[in-house]
Design a protein around this motif. Sequence first.
Motif, mmCIF file in Angstrom:
data_model
loop_
_atom_site.group_PDB
_atom_site.id
_atom_site.type_symbol
_atom_site.label_atom_id
_atom_site.label_comp_id
_atom_site.label_asym_id
_atom_site.label_seq_id
_atom_site.Cartn_x
_atom_site.Cartn_y
_atom_site.Cartn_z
ATOM 1 N N THR A 172 0.931 -1.197 0.232
ATOM 2 C CA THR A 172 -0.036 0.115 0.080
ATOM 3 C C THR A 172 0.831 1.123 -0.171
ATOM 4 O OG1 THR A 172 -1.497 -1.158 1.392
ATOM 5 C CG2 THR A 172 -1.800 1.303 1.502
ATOM 6 N N THR A 173 0.512 2.211 -0.979
ATOM 7 C CA THR A 173 1.092 3.509 -0.944
ATOM 8 C C THR A 173 0.626 4.406 0.188
ATOM 9 O OG1 THR A 173 0.593 3.718 -2.858
ATOM 10 C CG2 THR A 173 3.167 2.998 -3.086
ATOM 11 N N ILE A 174 -0.977 4.678 -0.341
ATOM 12 C CA ILE A 174 -1.751 5.339 0.201
ATOM 13 C C ILE A 174 -2.589 5.019 1.479
ATOM 14 C CG2 ILE A 174 -3.054 7.458 -0.353
ATOM 15 C CD1 ILE A 174 -1.758 7.782 -3.467
ATOM 16 N N LEU A 175 -2.773 5.703 2.401
ATOM 17 C CA LEU A 175 -3.509 5.514 3.565
ATOM 18 C C LEU A 175 -5.532 5.927 3.188
ATOM 19 C CD1 LEU A 175 -4.122 3.384 5.500
ATOM 20 C CD2 LEU A 175 -3.068 4.529 6.964
ATOM 21 N N ALA A 176 -6.751 6.113 3.039
ATOM 22 C CA ALA A 176 -6.731 7.079 3.295
ATOM 23 C C ALA A 176 -7.856 6.092 4.319
ATOM 24 C CB ALA A 176 -8.006 6.470 2.090
ATOM 25 N N CYS A 177 -8.080 7.203 5.935
ATOM 26 C CA CYS A 177 -8.617 7.267 6.697
ATOM 27 C C CYS A 177 -8.927 8.059 7.745
ATOM 28 C CB CYS A 177 -8.281 5.736 7.557
ATOM 29 S SG CYS A 177 -6.165 6.247 8.660
ATOM 30 N N THR A 178 -9.178 7.221 9.152
ATOM 31 C CA THR A 178 -9.381 8.747 9.770
ATOM 32 C C THR A 178 -8.606 9.329 10.685
ATOM 33 O OG1 THR A 178 -10.210 8.058 11.654
ATOM 34 C CG2 THR A 178 -12.320 8.814 10.444
ATOM 35 N N ASN B 46 6.054 0.713 2.004
ATOM 36 C CA ASN B 46 5.874 1.489 0.501
ATOM 37 C C ASN B 46 4.971 3.000 0.565
ATOM 38 O OD1 ASN B 46 7.444 -0.078 -1.019
ATOM 39 N ND2 ASN B 46 6.082 -0.752 -1.451
ATOM 40 N N LEU B 47 4.654 2.767 1.857
ATOM 41 C CA LEU B 47 3.518 3.809 2.240
ATOM 42 C C LEU B 47 3.541 5.247 2.198
ATOM 43 C CD1 LEU B 47 0.581 3.604 3.738
ATOM 44 C CD2 LEU B 47 1.309 4.019 5.818
ATOM 45 N N LYS B 48 3.392 6.338 1.717
ATOM 46 C CA LYS B 48 4.357 7.810 1.462
ATOM 47 C C LYS B 48 2.911 8.466 1.650
ATOM 48 C CE LYS B 48 2.738 8.430 -3.784
ATOM 49 N NZ LYS B 48 2.486 7.830 -4.538
ATOM 50 N N ALA B 49 2.181 8.248 1.921
ATOM 51 C CA ALA B 49 1.010 9.750 1.860
ATOM 52 C C ALA B 49 -0.185 9.207 2.842
ATOM 53 C CB ALA B 49 0.511 9.934 0.890
ATOM 54 N N GLY B 50 -1.144 10.207 3.567
ATOM 55 C CA GLY B 50 -2.226 9.179 3.826
ATOM 56 C C GLY B 50 -3.542 10.503 3.413
ATOM 57 N N VAL B 51 -4.259 10.240 3.248
ATOM 58 C CA VAL B 51 -5.383 11.389 3.031
ATOM 59 C C VAL B 51 -6.919 11.378 4.208
ATOM 60 C CG1 VAL B 51 -5.672 11.578 1.057
ATOM 61 C CG2 VAL B 51 -6.632 10.363 1.357
ATOM 62 N N PHE B 52 -6.498 11.818 4.862
ATOM 63 C CA PHE B 52 -7.118 11.862 6.571
ATOM 64 C C PHE B 52 -8.809 12.672 6.938
ATOM 65 C CE2 PHE B 52 -2.325 10.456 7.300
ATOM 66 C CZ PHE B 52 -2.955 8.937 7.599
ATOM 67 N N GLY B 53 -9.482 12.587 7.358
ATOM 68 C CA GLY B 53 -10.640 13.330 7.105
ATOM 69 C C GLY B 53 -11.712 12.634 7.823
#
Lengths: 433, 143
Positions: A174-180, A204-211
């Motif tokens: 996973t490269t991008i994680l989407a969660c709170t 490989n995680l590089k970014a998260g989109v958190f909201g």
Amino acid sequence: MFNKDYEAMPREKLKELQFERLKWSITHAYNNNKFYKTTFDNAGFSPDKFKSIDDMKHVPFLMKQDMRENSPFGLFATPMDKVVRIHSSSGTTGNATVVGYTKGDIGVWSEVMARTIAAAGGNEKDIVQVAYGYGLFTGGLGAHYGAETLGATVIPISGGNTERQLMLIKDFGTTILACTPSYAINMADFVATKMPDYDFKKTNLKAGVFGAEPWTESMRKEIETRMGIKAYDIYGLSEVIGPGVSCECSEQSGLHVFEDHFYVEVIDPETGEVLPEGEKGEIVYTSLTKEACPVIRYRSRDITRIYYDACKCGRTLVKMEKVTGRTDDMIIIRGVNVFPMQIESILMDIEGTEPHYQIILDRKGALDDVEIMVEVNEKIFSDELSQMQKLTSQIQQRFRSVLGISAKVTLVEPSTIERSLGKAKRVIDRRDM
Amino acid sequence: MNVTQVSLFLENKPGHLQSALKVLADEKINILTLTIAEVSDFGIVRMIVNNPEKAVHALKENRFTCSTTDVLAIELTDEAGSLLAALDTFSKRQLNIEYMYAFTEKRGDKAVMIFRFDDIDAAKKALQEEGYNIVKKIDIVGD
């Protein structure tokens, strides 16, 4: 940039587009929904009076209460055979609000979420793990459709099962994680306490989109350091479309609103007057392209400010500041507007951790008496009395300098402050007003 | 050679010390000496117990905030002026005491005091050079 034509559209052209779309949206709501027709008529407004964007101030507001009272489908403006999806909010402040989407609406939503993930550095090569809940809540499916539209690979794991989440991040790359954001911290905590051999830096995680919930800069720093990623704030509300209303770009200095689909104004929550650019107030949304559930001047109750700047990312879209609170959470202490989020940031800044706290407001004579109870955890405990007293006076001083309020700080034992399921009760107001 | 002190945060309210002590009693932990530093709202209990690891574990299980701190137990002659003499030595060697308290029982004809220095290693070195007997953990705590 996922859609440069719109995201980097010259302001003048964007304004023209907004006017055309606003006119369409207002007319659509008026012609096809009884509630809007009645409300507009009662306010003496009709769509043919809409001659320029400035006329928006004459359009009546849509309140949260209206959404609830017309639940479930009273605010739909298309027949049900055009509606392909229903979502519903959890209704944290009362009844649930229900929203519907046409095929076209799903298309718009997928597009703005694709832009959101792209703004966080995502592209078709990325593997996006969607750990928002799937279901009536808009988070899971919103991120899912967005990532697919972007052409990325989606792992639709939904929320929960932290150990499995972590294994998949490692095994699937996973490269991008989407969660709170709080779930991201929860994952980091899980690794720290239960998986000593797990190293985020080796994934490989590089970014998260958190909201989906408000969070502070300190939380961002914590997530970025502990997970070794860039943490981006994304924002949305189901009434407007779901996630994808606005998002941070590489600059991480405010959230770009997708203005070709959503028109924003900031108003004084007391008077309803539109505030000049840059002033803080309640943000109000109007959908420009939504078919099933148009929202016209929806009062979000979220407090922020909007501003135009020449963003280095190239987007010409207006930016909104990270939402720092809601009008419902706002408390007025000795005439000062205070949001629980501000108190959280103060405590986070001092201790590098977010302790449990509670504010107790009381009235002593004519003055508001403010007491902040802070639970002492191991991170802030010291065997030296002087250190503990330094801590209380530090909190007091920060309160005075940031909020202009002098408060009594009381340190209490762990578990003293009542925890409710879900949202903690942060403020006890004993003032008799 | 350091002695492990258990430090415990308590609110200054009736029953709070009692419930913490009950946790220790239930675990059969013996308190060898104890002191409390307090302000109006809260206090810090500092104690030397026969099994600090077990004590901390039990207290944390019961949701108390506590920690361990290394302190020095130093033998002093049980006669007038010996504490003063020790303090003279401390100031000569520029050692700063954060706090101190005494053991109730004598060790032979000597008194034992617990000192919390801001720099424990410097203190240890200096006091050994000055000929003080720093009581080993095992002698105080037993097993």
